[in-house]
Write an enzyme that holds these catalytic residues in place. Structure first.
Site, PDB file in Angstrom:
ATOM      1  N   CYS A  64      -2.864   5.672 -16.233  1.00 26.23           N
ATOM      2  CA  CYS A  64      -2.306   4.418 -15.559  1.00 26.23           C
ATOM      3  C   CYS A  64      -3.472   3.728 -14.722  1.00 26.23           C
ATOM      4  O   CYS A  64      -4.412   3.671 -13.795  1.00 26.23           O
ATOM      5  CB  CYS A  64      -1.683   5.548 -13.805  1.00 26.23           C
ATOM      6  SG  CYS A  64      -0.582   3.684 -13.131  1.00 26.23           S
ATOM      7  N   CYS A 108      -2.838   2.236 -10.991  1.00 27.44           N
ATOM      8  CA  CYS A 108      -3.426   3.468 -10.267  1.00 27.44           C
ATOM      9  C   CYS A 108      -5.047   3.711 -10.286  1.00 27.44           C
ATOM     10  O   CYS A 108      -5.275   3.691  -8.947  1.00 27.44           O
ATOM     11  CB  CYS A 108      -2.786   4.645 -10.530  1.00 27.44           C
ATOM     12  SG  CYS A 108      -1.386   4.480 -11.700  1.00 27.44           S
ATOM     13  N   ASP A 109      -5.493   3.017 -11.561  1.00 32.24           N
ATOM     14  CA  ASP A 109      -6.598   4.333 -11.163  1.00 32.24           C
ATOM     15  C   ASP A 109      -8.698   3.411 -11.704  1.00 32.24           C
ATOM     16  O   ASP A 109      -9.202   3.254 -11.530  1.00 32.24           O
ATOM     17  CB  ASP A 109      -7.669   5.565 -12.441  1.00 32.24           C
ATOM     18  CG  ASP A 109      -6.638   5.768 -11.383  1.00 32.24           C
ATOM     19  OD1 ASP A 109      -5.615   6.573 -10.927  1.00 32.24           O
ATOM     20  OD2 ASP A 109      -5.710   7.302 -12.958  1.00 32.24           O
TER      21      ASP A 109
END
Ligand code: NAP
Length: 332
Positions: free
Chosen positions: A143, A146-147
């Protein structure tokens, strides 16, 4: 412990689940949504929680974030009285009626109708090095949204694996942080839509390693590179990098059903009648990515959520009318 009796339980928290909840609560079905627990692979809100800019959801001429869209849908459902529980449904018994469901918090509930809208989760390559580094925060992720903004990925060469729209989206997003983004794709053309693929191919920060597989991930505590294998010649080469994002599709979240609904070979729930959301069990409906391996769009998921709620409403009315008539005949 006695079971809580519910009319309609909706399992999931993506656009299908929230749309079903909006329709069902407005129809006075008093739905309860089990939106799921937060875990490494799953967050309530589903896949859209990982999407930065949604440009194709009608009604929002300016792009809006996936988190925003999900929050708005949830608020809309709650406004009409939907109750929300942040737990998973761990198991179901559809052989009994009312259906019996067990929640991760330990509660048992019964439901006269169920809508399964549990979506799908990210696939991985299946390498032990990938698994180890993903588990320990070693620069391997599924992701980018997200990261990707983590300091460790800044000004690094980042690898994105895959050739679909998700891979294109991840690659474009990562150009904000990376010194270079390299897409590794196993064929010589993308599966992604033309508009997304063109955007990627025009981006000066992105290049593509065509006909290549990632066969190993290097690095002890943190990724230092990937081992690529040419799919035609089988030749191997090392590509140094500071992060790898895997975007190779999704698997529907159906394990908790434990075989109680008919599934397609690819694991998606069978909805046997076209343009319907009924499943192999009467009174159980499926909506969104868990039953749709083809369109998989927020707007189509929302559409099937609406369909599932309307079908559940009609099914409940018909079923209960039928049950009442049967009781009256038995008494007479
Ligand atoms: P996808 O379309 O199924 O693409 C998966 C990609 O991963 C394919 O290119 C596939 O290669 C590759 N792949 C699969 N298994 C692999 C493996 N073991 N090793 C290496 N590569 C592998 O999945 P997706 O990109 O997640 O998209 C899913 C759906 O969501 C699509 O319908 C897409 O249009 C939609 N979506 C839309 C948007 C948007 O509109 N903004 C954004 C994201 C997703 P092959 O091509 O060789 O099969």
């Amino acid at each position: 412990m006695s079971a809580t009796q519910e009319t309609l339980v909706i399992i999931g928290s993506g656009p299908a689940a929230w749309t079903a909840a909006v329709y069902a609560s407005r129809a006075n079905l008093d739905p309860i949504v089990y939106e799921g627990e937060i875990s490494r692979e799953m967050v309530p809100g589903g896949q859209l929680m990982f999407t930065t800019d949604i440009e194709n959801f009608p009604g929002f001429p300016e792009a809006l974030g996936g988190t925003d869209l999900m929050e708005r849908m949830k608020q809309q459902a709650e406004r009409f009285g939907t109750r929300v529980v942040s737990e998973n449904i761990d198991s179901v018994d559809f052989a009994q009626y009312p259906f019996v469901l067990k929640a991760s918090g330990g509660a048992t509930l019964t439901a006269r109708a169920v809508i399964v809208a549990t979506g799908a989760r990210a696939n991985w390559l299946g390498l032990s090095s990938e698994e180890r580094l993903a588990r320990t925060g070693g620069g391997v992720s599924s992701c980018a949204v997200c990261d990707g903004a983590l300091p460790s990925f800044r000004n690094q060469r980042l690898v994105v694996v895959g050739g679909g729209d998700s891979a294109m989206e991840e690659a474009l997003y990562l150009t904000k942080f990376a010194s270079e983004v390299v897409i590794v794709h196993r064929r010589e053309e993308f599966r992604a839509s033309k508009v997304m693929a063109d955007r990627v191919l025009r981006d000066p920060k992105i290049r593509v390693e065509w006909n290549s597989h990632v066969v190993d991930v290097h690095g002890d505590d943190f990724i230092t590179g990937v081992e690529l294998e040419d799919t035609n010649t089988r030749e191997r080469r090392t590509l140094a990098c500071g992060g790898m994002f895997v975007a190779i599709g999704h698997t529907p979240n159906t394990r908790f059903l434990n075989g109680q609904l008919a599934l397609h070979d690819n694991g998606y729930i069978v909805t046997p009648d076209s343009w319907r959301t009924n499943t192999s069990v009467e009174g159980v409906f499926a909506a969104g990515d868990v039953m749709d391996s083809y369109y998989r769009q927020a707007v189509t998921a929302a559409g099937t959520g609406c369909m599932a709620a309307l079908e559940a409403e009609r099914w409940l009315a018909h079923h209960e009318e039928h049950a009442a008539t049967a009781t009256e005949s038995a008494v007479a």
